[in-house]
Structure formats: structure tokens, C-alpha cells
Design a protein around this motif. Structure first.
Motif, PDB file in Angstrom:
ATOM      1  N   ASP A  14       0.820  -1.217   0.000  1.00  0.00           N
ATOM      2  CA  ASP A  14       0.000   0.000   0.000  1.00  0.00           C
ATOM      3  C   ASP A  14       0.853   1.266   0.000  1.00  0.00           C
ATOM      4  OD1 ASP A  14      -2.221  -1.671   0.160  1.00  0.00           O
ATOM      5  OD2 ASP A  14      -2.327  -1.519   2.348  1.00  0.00           O
ATOM      6  N   GLY A  66      -7.199  -2.497   1.773  1.00  0.00           N
ATOM      7  CA  GLY A  66      -7.876  -2.950   0.562  1.00  0.00           C
ATOM      8  C   GLY A  66      -8.664  -4.208   0.851  1.00  0.00           C
ATOM      9  N   ALA A  69     -10.752  -4.773   4.006  1.00  0.00           N
ATOM     10  CA  ALA A  69     -10.616  -3.430   4.568  1.00  0.00           C
ATOM     11  C   ALA A  69     -11.071  -3.319   6.018  1.00  0.00           C
ATOM     12  CB  ALA A  69     -11.355  -2.417   3.691  1.00  0.00           C
ATOM     13  N   PRO A  87      -9.518   3.669   1.443  1.00  0.00           N
ATOM     14  CA  PRO A  87      -9.718   2.423   0.707  1.00  0.00           C
ATOM     15  C   PRO A  87      -8.669   2.300  -0.404  1.00  0.00           C
ATOM     16  CG  PRO A  87     -11.678   3.847   0.591  1.00  0.00           C
ATOM     17  CD  PRO A  87     -10.580   4.630   1.229  1.00  0.00           C
ATOM     18  N   ILE A  88      -8.057   1.150  -0.497  1.00  0.00           N
ATOM     19  CA  ILE A  88      -7.026   0.911  -1.507  1.00  0.00           C
ATOM     20  C   ILE A  88      -7.633   0.124  -2.666  1.00  0.00           C
ATOM     21  CG2 ILE A  88      -4.805  -0.208  -1.976  1.00  0.00           C
ATOM     22  CD1 ILE A  88      -4.526   2.207  -0.145  1.00  0.00           C
ATOM     23  N   LYS A  89      -7.346   0.599  -3.862  1.00  0.00           N
ATOM     24  CA  LYS A  89      -7.873  -0.042  -5.066  1.00  0.00           C
ATOM     25  C   LYS A  89      -7.304  -1.442  -5.200  1.00  0.00           C
ATOM     26  CE  LYS A  89      -8.450   0.726 -10.014  1.00  0.00           C
ATOM     27  NZ  LYS A  89      -8.253   1.673 -11.103  1.00  0.00           N
ATOM     28  N   GLY A  90      -8.167  -2.378  -5.402  1.00  0.00           N
ATOM     29  CA  GLY A  90      -7.766  -3.765  -5.604  1.00  0.00           C
ATOM     30  C   GLY A  90      -8.872  -4.444  -6.383  1.00  0.00           C
ATOM     31  N   ASP A  93     -12.206  -2.412  -8.266  1.00  0.00           N
ATOM     32  CA  ASP A  93     -11.710  -1.033  -8.340  1.00  0.00           C
ATOM     33  C   ASP A  93     -11.739  -0.302  -7.007  1.00  0.00           C
ATOM     34  OD1 ASP A  93     -10.908  -1.013 -10.995  1.00  0.00           O
ATOM     35  OD2 ASP A  93     -12.891  -0.451 -11.721  1.00  0.00           O
ATOM     36  N   GLY A  94     -11.685  -1.035  -5.903  1.00  0.00           N
ATOM     37  CA  GLY A  94     -11.659  -0.432  -4.587  1.00  0.00           C
ATOM     38  C   GLY A  94     -13.023  -0.221  -3.960  1.00  0.00           C
ATOM     39  N   ALA A  97     -13.441  -2.263  -0.756  1.00  0.00           N
ATOM     40  CA  ALA A  97     -12.735  -1.671   0.381  1.00  0.00           C
ATOM     41  C   ALA A  97     -13.460  -0.428   0.879  1.00  0.00           C
ATOM     42  CB  ALA A  97     -11.296  -1.330  -0.011  1.00  0.00           C
ATOM     43  N   VAL A 115     -11.219   6.301  -2.910  1.00  0.00           N
ATOM     44  CA  VAL A 115     -10.306   5.201  -3.193  1.00  0.00           C
ATOM     45  C   VAL A 115      -8.935   5.766  -3.584  1.00  0.00           C
ATOM     46  CG1 VAL A 115      -9.857   3.223  -4.715  1.00  0.00           C
ATOM     47  CG2 VAL A 115     -12.182   3.661  -3.877  1.00  0.00           C
ATOM     48  N   ASN A 116      -7.900   5.288  -2.909  1.00  0.00           N
ATOM     49  CA  ASN A 116      -6.505   5.708  -3.127  1.00  0.00           C
ATOM     50  C   ASN A 116      -6.257   7.193  -2.832  1.00  0.00           C
ATOM     51  OD1 ASN A 116      -5.981   3.091  -3.886  1.00  0.00           O
ATOM     52  ND2 ASN A 116      -5.271   3.571  -5.933  1.00  0.00           N
TER      53      ASN A 116
END
Length: 168
Positions: A14, A66, A69, A87-90, A93-94, A97, A115-116
Motif C-alpha cells: 500500500d 484494501g 478493509a 480504501p485501496i484499489k484492488g 476497483d476499490g 474496500a 479510493v486511493n
């Protein structure tokens, strides 16, 4: 120098996202710490961190996570220090999260940015702390003024762009 903001992430993967928060806090001259803790892999360490944060002088926690979360919520459950979730995109598309961080039960709030959006998390942390720190408030005000100047310059540059049917 003792940290006043703690940046926590589920894993070092991250860090590329969270670097924007680190850079902003550095620019604002806010002492911070960065650690990796996992709500699922190191739950005892997460709880110990959260329970000790206030007594260590932490004023705001930025927690990135992510997929499931859970990290921001688990931290918020064990402290009264404000927690900002990133929230981390994973997967999805997040969205997964983001929804996990936003949907906290009553009594366990987690402020959540996009996100991000690590820089926005750091800006929010600084805004919270600037309420009781006039020097930090001035640095934040200068930063916000710089945002205005960037848009004003962009409009001047756009005025120079010519098209046959452009009216401004």
C-alpha cells in the motif's frame, strides 16, 4: 520529535498509494510515523497499537486497507483518536474496500476518503489538528491558497488555447 499522526497500512504494497499522505504531512511539517499492521494477520498488534495511540501523543490515525478493509474499523473500535480510512484499489476497483470502511456500526466512526485518496486523508488530518494549532493552520491556509493559484493559472493557459468555435 514525536509523531502526532500515524499512518497504518495493511501491508507495504500500500506504500505507493500512501506516499502522497507522507509527502503532504512532511510538507506541512507534521511529525508522523508509518507502520504496517494487519487486522487479520496481526490482530493483537493492531489492538495494542490502537489502545496506546492516544497516550503516545497520536492525534489522528490514517489507516489504509484494501479488499476486506477491516483495519480502519478495528483500529477505531479500540481508540478514541479520530481514524481516517483510505480504501485501496484492488478488487472491484476499490469499491469493496470503500464500502467496508464506510459501513461502520454506530459508535465506531471512521472518516473515509475516496479510493486511493491518501493525500486527502492527510489534508483532513491536518485540518483536524489545525483547529488547535495556529501555525499549522497558517501552513494549511497557504497550501489551500496555492490550489486556488493553480486553477487561476490553468484558466489563463486555457484562454490561450484556440479553436474555431471556442467562445472564451
Amino acid at each position: 520529535m514525536k509523531p502526532t499522526v500515524s499512518i497504518i497500512m495493511g501491508s507495504t504494497s500500500d506504500l505507493p498509494v500512501m506516499e502522497k499522505a507522507c509527502k503532504f504531512l512532511d510538507e506541512m511539517q507534521v511529525p508522523f510515523e508509518v507502520n504496517a499492521l494487519s487486522a487479520h494477520r496481526t490482530p493483537d498488534a493492531v489492538e495494542a497499537f490502537a489502545r496506546s495511540a492516544k497516550e503516545r501523543g497520536i492525534k489522528v490515525i490514517i489507516a489504509a486497507a484494501g479488499m476486506a478493509a477491516a483495519l480502519p474499523g478495528v483500529i477505531a473500535a479500540s481508540t478514541t483518536v479520530p481514524v481516517i480510512g483510505v480504501p485501496i484499489k484492488g478488487m472491484l476497483d476499490g469499491l469493496d474496500a470503500m464500502l467496508s470502511i464506510i459501513q461502520m456500526p454506530p459508535g465506531i466512526p471512521v472518516a473515509t476518503v475516496g479510493v486511493n485518496a491518501a493525500q486527502n486523508a492527510a489534508i483532513l488530518a491536518v485540518q483536524i489538528m489545525a483547529l488547535s494549532d495556529s501555525e499549522l493552520a497558517q501552513r494549511l491556509n497557504d497550501f489551500k491558497g496555492g490550489l486556488k493559484a493553480k486553477i487561476e493559472k490553468a484558466n489563463k493557459d486555457l484562454a490561450e488555447v484556440k479553436y474555431d468555435f471556442k467562445t472564451n
